[in-house]
Design an enzyme around this catalytic site. Sequence first.
Site, PDB file in Angstrom:
ATOM      1  N   ALA A   1       0.789  -1.061  -0.016  1.00 37.73           N
ATOM      2  CA  ALA A   1      -0.096  -0.017   0.007  1.00 37.73           C
ATOM      3  C   ALA A   1       0.863   1.276   0.144  1.00 37.73           C
ATOM      4  O   ALA A   1       2.037   1.263   0.278  1.00 37.73           O
ATOM      5  CB  ALA A   1      -0.812  -0.048   1.338  1.00 37.73           C
TER       6      ALA A   1
ATOM      7  N   GLY B   1       0.452  -4.998   0.498  1.00 41.15           N
ATOM      8  CA  GLY B   1      -0.568  -4.861  -0.395  1.00 41.15           C
ATOM      9  C   GLY B   1      -0.292  -5.561  -1.773  1.00 41.15           C
ATOM     10  O   GLY B   1      -1.302  -6.051  -2.235  1.00 41.15           O
TER      11      GLY B   1
ATOM     12  N   GLU C   1      -0.795  -9.194  -1.294  1.00 44.42           N
ATOM     13  CA  GLU C   1      -2.205  -9.449  -1.100  1.00 44.42           C
ATOM     14  C   GLU C   1      -2.973  -9.480  -2.749  1.00 44.42           C
ATOM     15  O   GLU C   1      -3.859 -10.234  -2.823  1.00 44.42           O
ATOM     16  CB  GLU C   1      -2.712  -8.422  -0.070  1.00 44.42           C
ATOM     17  CG  GLU C   1      -2.207  -8.712   1.230  1.00 44.42           C
ATOM     18  CD  GLU C   1      -2.749  -7.473   2.084  1.00 44.42           C
ATOM     19  OE1 GLU C   1      -2.554  -6.284   2.031  1.00 44.42           O
ATOM     20  OE2 GLU C   1      -3.230  -7.939   3.268  1.00 44.42           O
TER      21      GLU C   1
ATOM     22  N   GLU D   1       4.065  -5.890   6.921  1.00 42.31           N
ATOM     23  CA  GLU D   1       3.172  -4.723   7.750  1.00 42.31           C
ATOM     24  C   GLU D   1       3.539  -4.531   9.066  1.00 42.31           C
ATOM     25  O   GLU D   1       3.384  -3.649   9.792  1.00 42.31           O
ATOM     26  CB  GLU D   1       1.551  -5.095   7.517  1.00 42.31           C
ATOM     27  CG  GLU D   1       1.244  -4.674   6.102  1.00 42.31           C
ATOM     28  CD  GLU D   1       1.343  -5.543   5.209  1.00 42.31           C
ATOM     29  OE1 GLU D   1       2.101  -6.893   5.289  1.00 42.31           O
ATOM     30  OE2 GLU D   1       0.608  -5.840   3.886  1.00 42.31           O
TER      31      GLU D   1
HETATM   32  C1  3H9 Z   1       0.367  -2.207   3.248  1.00 37.68           C
HETATM   33  O1  3H9 Z   1       0.900  -2.750   2.133  1.00 37.68           O
HETATM   34  C2  3H9 Z   1      -0.819  -2.594   4.030  1.00 37.68           C
HETATM   35  C3  3H9 Z   1      -1.710  -3.364   3.503  1.00 37.68           C
HETATM   36  O2  3H9 Z   1      -1.683  -4.647   3.990  1.00 37.68           O
HETATM   37  C4  3H9 Z   1      -3.257  -3.024   3.725  1.00 37.68           C
HETATM   38  C5  3H9 Z   1      -3.712  -1.750   2.882  1.00 37.68           C
HETATM   39  C6  3H9 Z   1      -5.369  -1.583   3.152  1.00 37.68           C
HETATM   40  N1  3H9 Z   1       4.773   3.497   0.096  1.00 37.68           N
HETATM   41  O3  3H9 Z   1      13.200   1.569   0.556  1.00 37.68           O
HETATM   42  P1  3H9 Z   1      13.866   2.275  -0.464  1.00 37.68           P
HETATM   43  C7  3H9 Z   1       9.369   4.737  -0.936  1.00 37.68           C
HETATM   44  S1  3H9 Z   1       1.939  -1.531   4.431  1.00 37.68           S
HETATM   45  C8  3H9 Z   1       5.169   4.663  -0.199  1.00 37.68           C
HETATM   46  O4  3H9 Z   1      14.659   3.273  -0.363  1.00 37.68           O
HETATM   47  P2  3H9 Z   1      14.893   0.101  -1.747  1.00 37.68           P
HETATM   48  C9  3H9 Z   1      10.644   5.035  -0.064  1.00 37.68           C
HETATM   49  O5  3H9 Z   1      10.008   6.028   0.953  1.00 37.68           O
HETATM   50  C10 3H9 Z   1       3.132  -1.657   3.200  1.00 37.68           C
HETATM   51  N2  3H9 Z   1       6.518   4.778  -0.394  1.00 37.68           N
HETATM   52  O6  3H9 Z   1      14.270   1.370  -1.735  1.00 37.68           O
HETATM   53  C11 3H9 Z   1      11.683   5.730  -0.805  1.00 37.68           C
HETATM   54  O7  3H9 Z   1      11.263   7.017  -1.310  1.00 37.68           O
HETATM   55  P3  3H9 Z   1      12.410   8.250  -1.492  1.00 37.68           P
HETATM   56  C12 3H9 Z   1       3.668  -2.856   3.112  1.00 37.68           C
HETATM   57  C13 3H9 Z   1       7.208   3.840  -0.491  1.00 37.68           C
HETATM   58  O8  3H9 Z   1      14.955  -0.421  -3.282  1.00 37.68           O
HETATM   59  C14 3H9 Z   1      11.420   5.022  -2.235  1.00 37.68           C
HETATM   60  O9  3H9 Z   1      10.264   4.280  -2.264  1.00 37.68           O
HETATM   61  N3  3H9 Z   1       4.953  -2.863   2.314  1.00 37.68           N
HETATM   62  C15 3H9 Z   1       6.810   2.563   0.024  1.00 37.68           C
HETATM   63  O10 3H9 Z   1      15.964  -0.046  -0.626  1.00 37.68           O
HETATM   64  C16 3H9 Z   1      12.428   3.975  -2.347  1.00 37.68           C
HETATM   65  O11 3H9 Z   1      12.460   2.925  -1.088  1.00 37.68           O
HETATM   66  C17 3H9 Z   1       6.016  -2.713   2.995  1.00 37.68           C
HETATM   67  O12 3H9 Z   1       6.221  -2.306   4.161  1.00 37.68           O
HETATM   68  C18 3H9 Z   1       5.351   2.419   0.229  1.00 37.68           C
HETATM   69  N4  3H9 Z   1       4.866   1.045   0.530  1.00 37.68           N
HETATM   70  O13 3H9 Z   1      13.836  -1.112  -1.132  1.00 37.68           O
HETATM   71  C19 3H9 Z   1       7.294  -2.328   1.894  1.00 37.68           C
HETATM   72  N5  3H9 Z   1       7.721   1.565  -0.043  1.00 37.68           N
HETATM   73  O14 3H9 Z   1      13.135   7.792  -2.766  1.00 37.68           O
HETATM   74  C20 3H9 Z   1       7.964  -1.041   2.328  1.00 37.68           C
HETATM   75  C21 3H9 Z   1       9.049   2.235  -0.503  1.00 37.68           C
HETATM   76  O15 3H9 Z   1      11.455   9.433  -1.714  1.00 37.68           O
HETATM   77  N6  3H9 Z   1       9.191  -0.873   1.539  1.00 37.68           N
HETATM   78  N7  3H9 Z   1       8.544   3.703  -0.596  1.00 37.68           N
HETATM   79  O16 3H9 Z   1      13.046   8.258  -0.024  1.00 37.68           O
HETATM   80  C22 3H9 Z   1      10.297  -1.302   1.487  1.00 37.68           C
HETATM   81  O17 3H9 Z   1      10.444  -2.338   2.298  1.00 37.68           O
HETATM   82  C23 3H9 Z   1      11.347  -1.055   0.685  1.00 37.68           C
HETATM   83  O18 3H9 Z   1      11.025   0.213   0.029  1.00 37.68           O
HETATM   84  C24 3H9 Z   1      11.572  -1.923  -0.698  1.00 37.68           C
HETATM   85  C25 3H9 Z   1      12.592  -1.222  -1.732  1.00 37.68           C
HETATM   86  C26 3H9 Z   1      12.301  -3.154  -0.329  1.00 37.68           C
HETATM   87  C27 3H9 Z   1      10.219  -1.982  -1.616  1.00 37.68           C
END
Ligand code: 3H9
Length: 699
Positions: free
Chosen positions: A63, A102, A105, A125
Amino acid sequence: MSEVVTRATQDQVAIVTVDSPPVNALSAAVRRGILENVNAAVADPAVQAIVLVCAGRTFIAGADITEFGKPPQPPALNDVIAALENSPKPTIAAIHGTALGGGLEVALGCHFRVAVKEAKLGLPEVKLGLLPGAGGTQRLPRAVGPELAVQMIVGGSPIGAAEALKHGLVEEIVENLVAGAVAFAKKVLAEKRPLRRLRDDDSKLVAAKADRSIFTNAVAAMTKKARGLEAPFACADAIGAAIDLPFEEGLKKEREGFMKLVVSDQSKAQRYAFFAEREAAKVDGVPDGTKPRAVSLVAIIGAGTMGGGIAMSFANAGIPVTLIETGEEQLKRGLGIMQKNWEATAARGGLPPDAPAKRMALITGLVGLENVKDADLIIEAVFETMAVKKEVFTAIDAHAKPGAVLASNTSYLSIDEIAATTKRPQDVLGMHFFSPANVMKLCEIVRGAKTAPDALLTAVSIAKKIAKVPVVVGVCDGFVGNRMLAARSKQSEKLLFEGALPQQVDAVVTKFGMPMGPFAMGDLAGLDIGWRSRKDRGIKSEIADALCEAGRFGQKTGKGYYKYEQGSRAPMPDPEVETLINDTLAKLGLKRRDITDEEILERMVYPMINEGARILEEKIAARPSDIDVVWLYGYGWPIYRGGPMHYADSVGLKHIAERLSAYAKATNDPSLEPAPLLARLAAEGKTFASLTQSTKAAA
Ligand code: 3H9
């Protein structure tokens, strides 16, 4: 139709592509785009199957976290997933990069999943203080069984494609993402495979329905370290609902749990920490286009606890290291400890059996500082005195190649003074690792007055490569972390003179969520170090001095502020210490008073916040969130409290300023008076977060 999601048809297979950099998060536009395109593909008679794929570096990573806390925009994610699941035509998720939260999901809503072999799938999450809120807690246990589902959801760590295949989370590993997914779709059509709706498939729940201990044991194992956190338990409850209730009811329970967590202080703090960590990696004051220097060989000077831990971090990341010592003996001892460490991890199953040997092969131990000559980055981790550091840097300067970055692992000393002993102060900076350096994630990158921007970026980028969290800080005594810790130590010491006991102070601090209190920490580090340094400087601290005079140096002598049973690290309150404190106070003519836990907590935390405000005023840290990252990753500050500055904002700066002022007067300690920045923000009714414009941090 939305631009972030497009559709093409190839061989009667609709390819719906999400293209929303950086990580294809499920913003309202992406949700709408997927829904519209899937509906259109279902309605299109020329389409027989639908592949959902992502452009860029990853499948949907979750999400859009920045949308949480804002008014929800349609369509809901559950409606998007329902469209995929209820499609009369096969839907296939084609996964590369990371299918997270998400994103997974959505994939679970598809009838089938294929992935490239490097892909990772997970529901992280819980790490944001949440539970999967779009069916993940209901569909994943049905896909992989409750045990693995508990590991993935309550633990929050993703699994690789091979494991996903083994457990039926993906149907096939494909070489070429789109072509492989289209070929898979054709196969499904040709074989007339029934469309698998996970919601209807309880087969993997049967065992746990009959014997719930399969589930509860898995939960107990995964929540062992979840002290103070709400989300892991809420995640477990939601998975339990998958076992106990029909799908729709389970989904409802999940939704309720999600709605509760998403507005909780814990989740807000954890989401804040997520963005704070990413902000910290952005370095202020570096001209656009500055590139880090290439680093292919690192030299580390000193094979002691710190040097060894740092060397391990580099070898863990596959980067070759020259480890330098003053003699063969020291070298042998250092290398031996590293090998033992890796072997112990491998024995526990934390590393493949061949990893220790492979990692050791990356480390070349050599005697003599001339051996820094080929290194691109040199990290000094020798004894913490200025004279020794200067001597080492003079030698490094004589031997290092031009352009090498020269780093000191000092935890207090002036990088500027160290840099001045070299003819290349522009290449000198601090890389302050935290002990044990192969475990702790923080690296304070200390920017000297003359540090060149590209040298600074080199340190930041290499720290990220070795899985550390870099935070750039300025030069001052103790930098960010230890300087704030000193403000706390001063109070913990004073509290003993006023009537508190070590165990009372430590209990308050650990109840707050820190891994250790100040006195247990002192015992771990060794009380003799401070004692010696006090003697050198002609300073007294009567209680600590009396402990050392009685031979109580901490864990290493089995006694310090606590006593320790042989071979145990568990601190036990010692009546002898209470007597020693009473005697010392009597000698000084001081009387003990009852001190409330509330006062202890405030005096442990608020002076740190006050020091944090001074650090911001002096621009030693660029943002309040950088200070929080230091405490989260260097000192075990509980993530659900976001860090000291975030915590201060949540308590209210006015209250903190008032309490500090009151303690300053009551304990006759002017250093506790609110720092000008804190006083100003408190008077204006503002927060530390208001100092930075980040909209994400407020999400
Ligand atoms: C969810 O899904 C809830 C659902 O179950 C239910 C909904 C109803 N959103 O980490 P990076 C940005 S909760 C917005 O440096 P990497 C991050 O801030 C979510 N922004 O890259 C950064 O921005 P900036 C569950 C996001 O390659 C840029 O993307 N998912 C999100 O080292 C690059 O990120 C997670 O918890 C996001 N979801 O790693 C996954 N994700 O460049 C969270 C990232 O401006 N994300 N950004 O600073 C991660 O674990 C890592 O970002 C990922 C990439 C492994 C994907």
